[in-house]
Every structure is written in structure tokens, then in C-alpha cells.
Enzyme design. Sequence first.
Site, short mmCIF file in Angstrom:
data_model
loop_
_atom_site.label_atom_id
_atom_site.label_comp_id
_atom_site.label_asym_id
_atom_site.label_seq_id
_atom_site.Cartn_x
_atom_site.Cartn_y
_atom_site.Cartn_z
N ASP A 6 0.84 -1.20 0.00
CA ASP A 6 0.00 0.00 0.00
C ASP A 6 0.87 1.25 0.00
OD1 ASP A 6 -2.30 1.44 0.01
OD2 ASP A 6 -2.86 1.00 2.08
N HIS A 23 2.83 3.32 -9.06
CA HIS A 23 2.68 1.88 -9.28
C HIS A 23 3.93 1.31 -9.97
CE1 HIS A 23 -1.28 1.88 -7.71
NE2 HIS A 23 -1.84 2.54 -8.71
N LEU A 117 11.48 -20.77 -3.02
CA LEU A 117 10.40 -19.90 -2.56
C LEU A 117 9.22 -19.91 -3.55
CD1 LEU A 117 9.33 -17.38 -0.89
CD2 LEU A 117 10.62 -15.98 -2.51
C1 FPP Z 1 -5.65 -2.94 -0.43
O1 FPP Z 1 -5.74 -1.58 -0.57
C2 FPP Z 1 -5.26 -3.63 -1.69
C3 FPP Z 1 -4.12 -3.46 -2.27
C4 FPP Z 1 -3.10 -2.58 -1.68
C5 FPP Z 1 -3.86 -4.17 -3.53
C6 FPP Z 1 -3.97 -3.22 -4.64
C7 FPP Z 1 -2.62 -2.77 -5.07
C8 FPP Z 1 -2.47 -1.98 -6.08
C9 FPP Z 1 -3.59 -1.45 -6.90
C10 FPP Z 1 -1.12 -1.58 -6.49
C11 FPP Z 1 -0.40 -2.72 -7.05
C12 FPP Z 1 0.97 -2.30 -6.94
C13 FPP Z 1 2.03 -3.12 -6.94
C14 FPP Z 1 3.36 -2.60 -6.67
C15 FPP Z 1 1.87 -4.55 -7.21
P1 FPP Z 1 -7.03 -0.90 -1.22
O2 FPP Z 1 -6.67 0.52 -1.42
O3 FPP Z 1 -7.46 -1.68 -2.40
O4 FPP Z 1 -8.12 -1.09 -0.08
P2 FPP Z 1 -8.67 -0.02 0.97
O5 FPP Z 1 -9.64 0.81 0.23
O6 FPP Z 1 -9.27 -0.84 2.07
O7 FPP Z 1 -7.48 0.74 1.45
#
Ligand code: FPP
Length: 234
Positions: A6, A23, A117
Site C-alpha cells: 500500500d 505503481h 520460494l
Molecule cells: C488494499 O488496498 C489492496 C491493495 C493494496 C492491492 C492493490 C494494489 C495496487 C492497486 C497496487 C499494485 C501495486 C504493486 C506494486 C503490485 P485498497 O486501497 O485496495 O483497499 P482499501 O480501500 O481498504 O485501502
Amino acid sequence: MAIIMDGNGRWAVRQGLHRRQGHRHGFGRLPDIIAAGAGLGLSWLSFYCWSTENWNRPVAEQYCVLGLIRRFVREQLPTWQSAGIRFAWAGRRERIGPHLRAELSRAEEATAGNDGLTVCLCVDYGGRVELTNAVREIARESAAGRLDPETSLDEHIQAHLYRPDMPDVDLLIRTSGEQRTSNFLTWQTTYAEMLFPPVLWPDFTPQDLSEAIHTYAERDRRFGALPPIRSTPA
Ligand code: FPP
């Protein structure tokens, strides 16, 4: 171990960049963290890349993140092969476009025989959907007389998850200081230790990973039992 990566967007805004760049830098952190995890002897390392709720983000961001996942897997596959890393995908298959689906499946098949892994990318993953799918499938098999829900129901549930071979998570890390699990690995994290370091994901380093493991090692895990009685020195 499992990581909720996050803070990419906030990192980008602080640098005066577009969220997309956040990202991109976030994905740039992954190879070092995976190598560090392998070096530390982890058996499974799962990353939350795209949740079932993330489809509510703007279409441009959907294309950006899903495109980055595809490129990342394609580029990392030779490294994983030479390092003996096994790749796994946990998540719903149907909504993912055919190119990304093929890339993820290809990496799973190509690395299936590796015994180092396991790196698991959770793409279109949601803990509730995973569990409701498992329950639906169990109900169907039970109605068809192929399964007895009265026996070993927890084993049946485990067997119907996206990755039945994923062990329970010992340590869940969510970067950026937010303190919630956001529908991630609901079944698998019931007894996980949790850490919420304030660092934003693009700034997370192998040193942070190592420190998190040291903090975890100092935790007293009781699993509902009583702590062991410590003997007093004579
Ligand atoms: C939780 O946060 C979910 C995530 C952090 C996964 C989504 C991740 C990304 C879109 C970025 C991917 C990046 C990389 C480096 C792989 P949320 O913001 O979806 O949930 P919330 O609203 O509860 O905070």
C-alpha cells in the site's frame, strides 16, 4: 508471509508524480524483496496486487496496474527459473483479460517443478469471494453425494481455495501505516501476526523486510493456548 503493498499513490503525489509512476516504482521494488525473501529462507511470499474491489478504480488505473503485472511476470520469469522460484496466482480467473491470464498461467506451468520460494501474486483476489466460491462448490458436491460436509469441513474448505497448497500466513505486513486487511487472505490469516509499518511501498527495502521478520520472531504466538511457563534461573 504476505504483503499488502500500500502507498504507491501517496508516494507518487509526494514526489509530484502521477499515480501511475507510483505503481511503476512499486513494481520496481518487487525483485529485491523477492530475492531477500528467498535469501531469508521464506517458503511462501504472497503479494496483494489487485483486489476484487479494485475494479472500482478508474479504468486508466486498471489498465496501468494490470499491464504492469503482465510485464513484471514476463520479465521476471527467467530470473525465477534460474533461482528455483515457483510462481503461483491466487484469484478469480474469469474477469482477467486473456493476455494477462495466459501470462500468469504460463508462469505457473513453467515454474511448477521449482522447489524454492513460492511467489504468489494475488490478482483479482478477494477473501470473501474465495470463501463463497468454496462454500458453493462444497454445497454442489455435497448435493451430488460426492462429499460429506459433516466430516473434515475445514479440510474441504482449504481444498477449494484458489491455492489449496498455500500455508497459513504467519506474518502479514501492510505498508503505508493503514491498519486493515482489506479482504486479503481471510481464511489464511486467521492467526497471522500483523505489522503496519508507516513506510510507503515504493520505499520498502530488504532491510525493512528483515526488520519485520525480527519483530515477528519476538512475538509471543499462543494460538489460544497459555504461554509456556518460563523456568526461573537457579
Ligand atoms: C488494499 O488496498 C489492496 C491493495 C493494496 C492491492 C492493490 C494494489 C495496487 C492497486 C497496487 C499494485 C501495486 C504493486 C506494486 C503490485 P485498497 O486501497 O485496495 O483497499 P482499501 O480501500 O481498504 O485501502
